[in-house]
Design an enzyme around this catalytic site. Structure first.
Site, PDB file in Angstrom:
ATOM      1  N   GLY A  13       0.826  -1.200   0.000  1.00 20.57           N
ATOM      2  CA  GLY A  13       0.000   0.000   0.000  1.00 20.57           C
ATOM      3  C   GLY A  13       0.861   1.250   0.000  1.00 20.57           C
ATOM      4  N   GLY A  19       1.798   5.037   3.457  1.00 22.21           N
ATOM      5  CA  GLY A  19       2.687   4.118   2.756  1.00 22.21           C
ATOM      6  C   GLY A  19       3.689   4.831   1.876  1.00 22.21           C
ATOM      7  N   TYR A 150     -13.887  -1.570  10.286  1.00 22.83           N
ATOM      8  CA  TYR A 150     -12.498  -1.112  10.199  1.00 22.83           C
ATOM      9  C   TYR A 150     -11.807  -1.215  11.551  1.00 22.83           C
ATOM     10  CZ  TYR A 150      -8.587   2.182   9.759  1.00 22.83           C
ATOM     11  OH  TYR A 150      -7.348   2.765   9.777  1.00 22.83           O
TER      12      TYR A 150
END
Length: 250
Positions: A13, A19, A150
């Site tokens: 990512g 990232g 999440y």
């Protein structure tokens, strides 16, 4: 001399946000860095932004065949992997009553399944003394409404760090997690859609809840990642490093 001179690192990512910021810092610290992304256009743009020292591999962490191809490339080109930053993840807002099966599976497939098998398939390339960093979140420690799916995936990431740190301690492989708070990234701002005013209001709302009075930036998370990837953290494993302005602490 960089803190990661001669190291080979992988950032999943790595095309945007945290990232990308971490990949840039790893390269500046002397590492050869592989980054992954699902979309070629974004991957190419990230490689241009990082510059020399990065290798891009189009890959979806939720697909095991993509992971096999990724680690084959790393093995053939570098032969080992000194630093793994398992960062690929997705987030969305949805109340409990509104979460669909498709959304649930997509989030867990990328955030949990993807992280687990990234680690499993990286193992043969990790030498004794390698370092692993997992991206968790302050959401793993808090009950944030409309983000329960999440939040649960990030709690899984936190426990992966503990479990793998214990399992791999005999090889000197250190596994830690970073738990960012609200960091100004495309992913965070995207929770408010494309409306400029809505994005500004989102940032202001976050800032009011953070003891330091502001949202964080990607470089602050990258500094934490360099610390955990380097010998500076040689006696740190199984830990959770919060980069949250005090949000989950005060």
């Amino acid at each position: 001399m960089g803190q990661l001179d001669g190291k080979t690192a992988l950032v999943t990512g790595g095309t945007a946000g945290i990232g990308l910021g971490v990949a840039k810092r790893f390269v500046r610290e002397g590492a050869t860095v592989y980054i992954t992304g699902r979309r070629k256009q974004e991957l190419d743009a990230a490689l241009e932004a990082i510059g020399t020292g990065a290798v891009g591999v189009q890959s979806d962490v939720s697909k095991l065949t993509d992971l096999d191809a990724l680690f084959t490339i790393i093995k053939e080109r570098s032969g080992r992997l000194d630093v793994l930053f398992a960062n690929a993840g997705v987030a969305s807002l949805a109340a409990l009553a509104d979460v669909t099966e498709e959304e649930y599976e997509r989030t867990f497939d990328i955030n949990v399944k993807g992280m687990f098998f990234t680690m499993q398939k990286a193992l043969p390339l990790l030498p004794d003394g390698a370092t692993v960093i997992l991206t968790s979140s302050v959401n793993a420690s808090q009950g944030i409404p409309s983000m329960s799916v999440y939040n649960a995936t990030k709690a899984a990431a936190r426990n992966f760090a503990r479990s793998w740190a214990a399992e791999l301690a005999g090889r000197g492989i250190r596994v830690n997690s970073i738990s960012p708070g609200p960091i100004e990234t495309p992913g965070l701002l995207g929770l408010a859609g494309d409306d400029v005013d809505a994005r500004r209001e989102l940032k202001e709302n976050f800032a009011r809840s953070i003891p330091l009075g502001r949202t964080g930036n990607v470089d602050e998370v990258a500094s934490a990642a360099v610390f955990l990837a380097s010998d500076q953290s040689s006696f740190t494993t199984g830990a959770e490093l919060f980069v949250d302005g005090g949000l989950a602490q005060v």
